[in-house]
Design a protein around this motif. Structure first.
Motif, PDB file in Angstrom:
ATOM      1  N   ARG A 187       0.834  -1.190   0.000  1.00  0.00           N
ATOM      2  CA  ARG A 187       0.000   0.000   0.000  1.00  0.00           C
ATOM      3  C   ARG A 187       0.870   1.241   0.000  1.00  0.00           C
ATOM      4  O   ARG A 187       1.859   1.317   0.721  1.00  0.00           O
ATOM      5  N   ASN A 188       0.486   2.209  -0.852  1.00  0.00           N
ATOM      6  CA  ASN A 188       1.188   3.485  -0.846  1.00  0.00           C
ATOM      7  C   ASN A 188       0.848   4.247   0.431  1.00  0.00           C
ATOM      8  O   ASN A 188      -0.255   4.178   0.955  1.00  0.00           O
ATOM      9  N   GLY A 189       1.783   5.021   0.907  1.00  0.00           N
ATOM     10  CA  GLY A 189       1.554   5.801   2.116  1.00  0.00           C
ATOM     11  C   GLY A 189       2.824   5.960   2.902  1.00  0.00           C
ATOM     12  O   GLY A 189       3.917   5.580   2.451  1.00  0.00           O
ATOM     13  N   VAL A 190       2.655   6.525   4.094  1.00  0.00           N
ATOM     14  CA  VAL A 190       3.810   6.793   4.946  1.00  0.00           C
ATOM     15  C   VAL A 190       3.646   6.080   6.270  1.00  0.00           C
ATOM     16  O   VAL A 190       2.538   5.702   6.659  1.00  0.00           O
ATOM     17  N   THR A 191       4.737   5.879   6.961  1.00  0.00           N
ATOM     18  CA  THR A 191       4.700   5.226   8.259  1.00  0.00           C
ATOM     19  C   THR A 191       4.144   6.182   9.312  1.00  0.00           C
ATOM     20  O   THR A 191       4.002   7.393   9.078  1.00  0.00           O
TER      21      THR A 191
ATOM     22  N   ASP B  93       0.389  -3.302   6.062  1.00  0.00           N
ATOM     23  CA  ASP B  93       0.652  -3.798   4.707  1.00  0.00           C
ATOM     24  C   ASP B  93       1.344  -5.151   4.778  1.00  0.00           C
ATOM     25  O   ASP B  93       1.526  -5.725   5.872  1.00  0.00           O
TER      26      ASP B  93
ATOM     27  N   TYR C 134       3.802  -3.041   8.241  1.00  0.00           N
ATOM     28  CA  TYR C 134       3.754  -1.619   8.625  1.00  0.00           C
ATOM     29  C   TYR C 134       2.367  -1.043   8.355  1.00  0.00           C
ATOM     30  O   TYR C 134       1.696  -1.421   7.392  1.00  0.00           O
TER      31      TYR C 134
ATOM     32  N   ARG D 201       0.380   1.967   6.998  1.00  0.00           N
ATOM     33  CA  ARG D 201       0.665   3.023   6.037  1.00  0.00           C
ATOM     34  C   ARG D 201      -0.465   4.051   6.032  1.00  0.00           C
ATOM     35  O   ARG D 201      -1.641   3.693   5.905  1.00  0.00           O
TER      36      ARG D 201
END
Length: 261
Positions: free
Chosen positions: A2-6, A36, A40, A42
Motif C-alpha cells: 500500500r502506498n503511504g507513509v509510516t 501492509d 507496517y 501506512r
C-alpha cells in the motif's frame, strides 16, 4: 504494498509525536490503518488530512472529546460548534489574564492583601518615624482586619488617616509601640494605658480608630484576633492594652472583651 507513509512520517508531517497519533487512534479520532504486507501501517492522504484536522482543532483549544463530533458534523453544526468553542476559549483567556494580574499583584504582597490605600498609610507611618516592627505588626493586623471585618476596614483607614494628622496622637502611638521592649511589670505600662484612654476619650474622632472594626454578633472573636495579633499576653503591651480597654469600658465605650481559651 500500500502506498503511504509510516506512523513516524505521518506524525512528523502533521507536527505531532507518534505517541499523540496513537492517542488519537485510541480516542477514535483517526482510524488506525491496516498493516501492509511488510507489517507496517501506512497512512494515506485521507489519513493525513484527518490528522491535520484533528491537530488544528486541538491546537485551537477544542477538547479532544469534542473533536470527533465536530469532524463528522455538517457545515452548519460545525460553524455553531466553533462559536461555542470560541466562547469557551474567551472565558479561559479572561481567566488566565485575571490569574496573571493576580500574580503581578502578588509581586507586591502588601497591595495584594491590603490595597493601595492601606499601603499608602503604611508608607506614611514609616515617614512619620514609626518603628519597623510596629509597621510590620500593623501590616499583619490590617490583613486580618480586612479579611475578618471587610465592612469596617475602609472606615478604619479613614479614621486612622485623620488621626495621623495630629502630632499628639502620633507621639502617643509611638510611645505605645515602644512598650514592646518594656518588662511586663514596668510601671510605665499603667501610665501609658491611662494616657491613651484619656487621649481617646478627649478626641472622639480618634476613638473611632479603636471602634471602627467592631461588627456582627461575633465581634469579640474578631476583635480578639485583630487587636491581639502578635501580642505576647504576658508583655507590658498586653498589660497596657487591658488597662486601656477597661478604662474605655468604664467610660461607656463599647469595646468587646477578648475571648480567653
Amino acid at each position: 504494498m500500500r502506498n503511504g507513509v509510516t506512523i513516524g512520517q505521518a506524525a512528523a508531517f502533521v507536527g505531532v509525536t507518534v505517541k499523540t497519533v496513537r492517542h488519537y487512534h485510541k480516542l477514535g479520532l483517526v482510524t488506525e490503518p491496516d498493516r501492509d504486507s511488510s507489517g507496517y501501517r501506512r497512512y494515506g492522504s485521507d489519513d493525513l488530512l484527518r490528522l491535520v484536522r484533528v491537530r488544528a482543532l486541538a491546537a485551537a483549544g477544542v477538547p479532544l472529546a469534542d473533536i470527533g463530533p465536530l469532524l463528522d458534523a455538517d457545515t452548519d453544526r460545525f460553524a455553531a460548534a466553533l462559536v461555542e468553542v470560541e466562547r469557551g476559549l474567551t472565558e479561559r483567556i479572561e481567566e488566565m489574564i485575571a490569574r496573571r494580574d493576580a500574580l503581578h499583584r502578588l509581586a507586591d504582597g502588601d497591595r495584594a492583601l491590603l490595597g493601595d490605600r492601606a499601603v499608602a498609610l503604611l508608607d506614611r507611618m514609616s515617614q512619620l518615624g514609626f518603628p519597623t516592627d510596629e509597621i510590620a505588626t500593623a501590616r499583619e493586623g490590617w490583613a486580618l482586619a480586612k479579611a475578618l471585618v471587610p465592612e469596617g476596614f475602609d472606615d478604619y483607614l479613614t479614621h486612622l488617616d485623620h488621626a495621623l494628622d495630629d502630632p499628639s496622637y502620633v507621639a502617643l502611638i509611638k510611645r505605645a509601640a515602644s512598650a514592646a521592649e518594656w518588662d511586663p511589670d514596668d510601671p510605665r505600662a499603667a501610665a501609658l494605658a491611662i494616657d491613651l484612654a484619656d487621649h481617646f476619650l478627649a478626641n472622639p474622632d480618634h476613638l473611632k480608630v479603636v471602634t471602627a472594626l467592631q461588627a456582627g454578633t461575633d465581634a469579640a472573636t474578631r476583635y480578639t484576633m485583630i487587636a491581639r495579633h502578635g501580642e505576647d499576653r504576658t508583655s507590658a503591651t498586653a498589660r497596657a492594652t487591658a488597662v486601656f480597654e477597661d478604662r474605655l469600658r468604664a467610660s461607656g465605650v463599647r469595646i468587646p472583651r477578648p475571648e480567653t481559651h
